[in-house]
Design a protein around this motif. Sequence first.
Motif, PDB file in Angstrom:
ATOM      1  N   LEU A  54       0.878  -1.169   0.000  1.00  0.00           N
ATOM      2  CA  LEU A  54       0.000   0.000   0.000  1.00  0.00           C
ATOM      3  C   LEU A  54       0.911   1.213   0.000  1.00  0.00           C
ATOM      4  O   LEU A  54       1.569   1.504   1.001  1.00  0.00           O
ATOM      5  CB  LEU A  54      -0.908   0.014   1.226  1.00  0.00           C
ATOM      6  CG  LEU A  54      -1.983  -1.061   1.289  1.00  0.00           C
ATOM      7  CD1 LEU A  54      -2.592  -1.143   2.673  1.00  0.00           C
ATOM      8  CD2 LEU A  54      -3.055  -0.781   0.248  1.00  0.00           C
ATOM      9  N   GLY A  55       0.977   1.910  -1.116  1.00  0.00           N
ATOM     10  CA  GLY A  55       1.908   3.030  -1.229  1.00  0.00           C
ATOM     11  C   GLY A  55       3.330   2.515  -1.151  1.00  0.00           C
ATOM     12  O   GLY A  55       3.724   1.631  -1.897  1.00  0.00           O
ATOM     13  N   ASN A  56       4.102   3.060  -0.211  1.00  0.00           N
ATOM     14  CA  ASN A  56       5.484   2.608  -0.024  1.00  0.00           C
ATOM     15  C   ASN A  56       5.605   1.627   1.131  1.00  0.00           C
ATOM     16  O   ASN A  56       6.709   1.328   1.575  1.00  0.00           O
ATOM     17  CB  ASN A  56       6.402   3.808   0.235  1.00  0.00           C
ATOM     18  CG  ASN A  56       6.915   4.419  -1.043  1.00  0.00           C
ATOM     19  OD1 ASN A  56       6.256   4.372  -2.074  1.00  0.00           O
ATOM     20  ND2 ASN A  56       8.098   4.981  -1.000  1.00  0.00           N
ATOM     21  N   VAL A  57       4.486   1.125   1.631  1.00  0.00           N
ATOM     22  CA  VAL A  57       4.486   0.195   2.754  1.00  0.00           C
ATOM     23  C   VAL A  57       4.254  -1.226   2.232  1.00  0.00           C
ATOM     24  O   VAL A  57       3.246  -1.494   1.578  1.00  0.00           O
ATOM     25  CB  VAL A  57       3.402   0.562   3.792  1.00  0.00           C
ATOM     26  CG1 VAL A  57       3.432  -0.395   4.970  1.00  0.00           C
ATOM     27  CG2 VAL A  57       3.578   2.002   4.256  1.00  0.00           C
ATOM     28  N   VAL A  58       5.202  -2.110   2.513  1.00  0.00           N
ATOM     29  CA  VAL A  58       5.106  -3.510   2.104  1.00  0.00           C
ATOM     30  C   VAL A  58       4.856  -4.334   3.363  1.00  0.00           C
ATOM     31  O   VAL A  58       5.643  -4.283   4.316  1.00  0.00           O
ATOM     32  CB  VAL A  58       6.402  -3.987   1.409  1.00  0.00           C
ATOM     33  CG1 VAL A  58       6.252  -5.431   0.953  1.00  0.00           C
ATOM     34  CG2 VAL A  58       6.746  -3.077   0.236  1.00  0.00           C
ATOM     35  N   LEU A  59       3.757  -5.080   3.371  1.00  0.00           N
ATOM     36  CA  LEU A  59       3.361  -5.846   4.555  1.00  0.00           C
ATOM     37  C   LEU A  59       3.397  -7.340   4.274  1.00  0.00           C
ATOM     38  O   LEU A  59       3.066  -7.784   3.172  1.00  0.00           O
ATOM     39  CB  LEU A  59       1.951  -5.447   4.983  1.00  0.00           C
ATOM     40  CG  LEU A  59       1.795  -3.981   5.394  1.00  0.00           C
ATOM     41  CD1 LEU A  59       0.339  -3.594   5.478  1.00  0.00           C
ATOM     42  CD2 LEU A  59       2.489  -3.737   6.712  1.00  0.00           C
ATOM     43  N   THR A  60       3.775  -8.097   5.293  1.00  0.00           N
ATOM     44  CA  THR A  60       3.762  -9.552   5.212  1.00  0.00           C
ATOM     45  C   THR A  60       3.448 -10.129   6.581  1.00  0.00           C
ATOM     46  O   THR A  60       3.787  -9.522   7.603  1.00  0.00           O
ATOM     47  CB  THR A  60       5.104 -10.116   4.686  1.00  0.00           C
ATOM     48  OG1 THR A  60       4.989 -11.534   4.579  1.00  0.00           O
ATOM     49  CG2 THR A  60       6.269  -9.774   5.593  1.00  0.00           C
ATOM     50  N   LYS A  61       2.820 -11.303   6.592  1.00  0.00           N
ATOM     51  CA  LYS A  61       2.554 -11.991   7.858  1.00  0.00           C
ATOM     52  C   LYS A  61       3.807 -12.700   8.361  1.00  0.00           C
ATOM     53  O   LYS A  61       3.882 -13.111   9.501  1.00  0.00           O
ATOM     54  CB  LYS A  61       1.414 -12.991   7.682  1.00  0.00           C
ATOM     55  CG  LYS A  61       1.721 -14.087   6.689  1.00  0.00           C
ATOM     56  CD  LYS A  61       0.530 -15.002   6.467  1.00  0.00           C
ATOM     57  CE  LYS A  61       0.835 -15.957   5.328  1.00  0.00           C
ATOM     58  NZ  LYS A  61      -0.301 -16.765   4.978  1.00  0.00           N
ATOM     59  N   HIS A  62       4.783 -12.848   7.501  1.00  0.00           N
ATOM     60  CA  HIS A  62       6.006 -13.584   7.820  1.00  0.00           C
ATOM     61  C   HIS A  62       6.958 -12.753   8.696  1.00  0.00           C
ATOM     62  O   HIS A  62       6.843 -11.544   8.765  1.00  0.00           O
ATOM     63  CB  HIS A  62       6.704 -14.012   6.534  1.00  0.00           C
ATOM     64  CG  HIS A  62       5.854 -14.896   5.686  1.00  0.00           C
ATOM     65  ND1 HIS A  62       5.602 -16.210   5.994  1.00  0.00           N
ATOM     66  CD2 HIS A  62       5.161 -14.640   4.546  1.00  0.00           C
ATOM     67  CE1 HIS A  62       4.808 -16.737   5.085  1.00  0.00           C
ATOM     68  NE2 HIS A  62       4.524 -15.802   4.195  1.00  0.00           N
ATOM     69  N   PRO A  63       7.933 -13.421   9.319  1.00  0.00           N
ATOM     70  CA  PRO A  63       8.899 -12.701  10.157  1.00  0.00           C
ATOM     71  C   PRO A  63       9.928 -11.939   9.317  1.00  0.00           C
ATOM     72  O   PRO A  63       9.994 -12.098   8.095  1.00  0.00           O
ATOM     73  CB  PRO A  63       9.574 -13.808  10.969  1.00  0.00           C
ATOM     74  CG  PRO A  63       9.414 -15.036  10.145  1.00  0.00           C
ATOM     75  CD  PRO A  63       8.123 -14.867   9.388  1.00  0.00           C
ATOM     76  N   GLY A 121      13.069 -10.764   7.367  1.00  0.00           N
ATOM     77  CA  GLY A 121      13.898 -11.538   6.472  1.00  0.00           C
ATOM     78  C   GLY A 121      13.135 -12.131   5.307  1.00  0.00           C
ATOM     79  O   GLY A 121      13.731 -12.605   4.347  1.00  0.00           O
ATOM     80  N   HIS A 122      11.817 -12.109   5.350  1.00  0.00           N
ATOM     81  CA  HIS A 122      10.999 -12.686   4.269  1.00  0.00           C
ATOM     82  C   HIS A 122      11.005 -11.792   3.028  1.00  0.00           C
ATOM     83  O   HIS A 122      10.959 -12.285   1.902  1.00  0.00           O
ATOM     84  CB  HIS A 122       9.567 -12.910   4.746  1.00  0.00           C
ATOM     85  CG  HIS A 122       8.673 -13.514   3.711  1.00  0.00           C
ATOM     86  ND1 HIS A 122       8.762 -14.835   3.328  1.00  0.00           N
ATOM     87  CD2 HIS A 122       7.693 -12.975   2.949  1.00  0.00           C
ATOM     88  CE1 HIS A 122       7.860 -15.084   2.389  1.00  0.00           C
ATOM     89  NE2 HIS A 122       7.205 -13.969   2.141  1.00  0.00           N
ATOM     90  N   LEU A 123      11.035 -10.488   3.236  1.00  0.00           N
ATOM     91  CA  LEU A 123      10.962  -9.547   2.120  1.00  0.00           C
ATOM     92  C   LEU A 123      12.357  -9.256   1.586  1.00  0.00           C
ATOM     93  O   LEU A 123      13.006  -8.292   1.987  1.00  0.00           O
ATOM     94  CB  LEU A 123      10.272  -8.254   2.570  1.00  0.00           C
ATOM     95  CG  LEU A 123       8.818  -8.409   2.994  1.00  0.00           C
ATOM     96  CD1 LEU A 123       8.298  -7.143   3.623  1.00  0.00           C
ATOM     97  CD2 LEU A 123       7.969  -8.814   1.799  1.00  0.00           C
ATOM     98  N   THR A 124      12.808 -10.118   0.676  1.00  0.00           N
ATOM     99  CA  THR A 124      14.133  -9.956   0.089  1.00  0.00           C
ATOM    100  C   THR A 124      14.079 -10.333  -1.390  1.00  0.00           C
ATOM    101  O   THR A 124      13.080 -10.866  -1.869  1.00  0.00           O
ATOM    102  CB  THR A 124      15.176 -10.871   0.779  1.00  0.00           C
ATOM    103  OG1 THR A 124      14.756 -12.231   0.631  1.00  0.00           O
ATOM    104  CG2 THR A 124      15.328 -10.547   2.248  1.00  0.00           C
ATOM    105  N   GLY A 125      15.139 -10.081  -2.093  1.00  0.00           N
ATOM    106  CA  GLY A 125      15.332 -10.551  -3.455  1.00  0.00           C
ATOM    107  C   GLY A 125      14.203 -10.241  -4.410  1.00  0.00           C
ATOM    108  O   GLY A 125      13.717  -9.107  -4.484  1.00  0.00           O
ATOM    109  N   HIS A 126      13.789 -11.274  -5.143  1.00  0.00           N
ATOM    110  CA  HIS A 126      12.774 -11.115  -6.188  1.00  0.00           C
ATOM    111  C   HIS A 126      11.444 -10.618  -5.632  1.00  0.00           C
ATOM    112  O   HIS A 126      10.799  -9.765  -6.241  1.00  0.00           O
ATOM    113  CB  HIS A 126      12.546 -12.437  -6.924  1.00  0.00           C
ATOM    114  CG  HIS A 126      13.735 -12.893  -7.689  1.00  0.00           C
ATOM    115  ND1 HIS A 126      14.174 -12.276  -8.834  1.00  0.00           N
ATOM    116  CD2 HIS A 126      14.599 -13.917  -7.467  1.00  0.00           C
ATOM    117  CE1 HIS A 126      15.241 -12.888  -9.293  1.00  0.00           C
ATOM    118  NE2 HIS A 126      15.522 -13.894  -8.485  1.00  0.00           N
TER     119      HIS A 126
END
Length: 144
Positions: free
Chosen positions: A57-66, A68-73
């Motif tokens: 949402l906008g520049n905010v990236v959300l995940t349920k994961h801990p 380190g999940h938001l990396t790479g591709h």
Amino acid sequence: MRRWHRVRRVLNYANLSTPLGLLVARLGRARLAPGPCGLVLGYGYRLPFPVAGAFTLGNVVLTKHPEGHLTGHLLRHEDRHASQYAACAGLPMLPLYLVAVAVSFLVCGNQASWNVFERLANLEDGNYPRTPPWWARTRPGPPE
């Protein structure tokens, strides 16, 4: 941070998509951390909607994961969605995205393969399949 990322950050604050993302992160009790390219990363998002490994949402990236999940591709995929919010003047992207999901379901039976936003963000980077449209699938021949 590149010039485009600084411009995108300002645009997404001004078009209210990043403030909405921060509000949703707070409602979902996500832990926020600064990310690359002017993104804000939210880990441990707890609300059941939307059903996705990550969403932006906008520049905010959300995940349920801990952390380190938001990396790479995956992070590059979500970064492209942040740019799409800037290109769509922010909040209008939400109904446009829902229309794109509906079109994709009608064409190929899943939410992403023919969703223009997901295709432009690179389906493979978001771990989405490339499903052909229903009219291009091979059909079984008549029984012999």
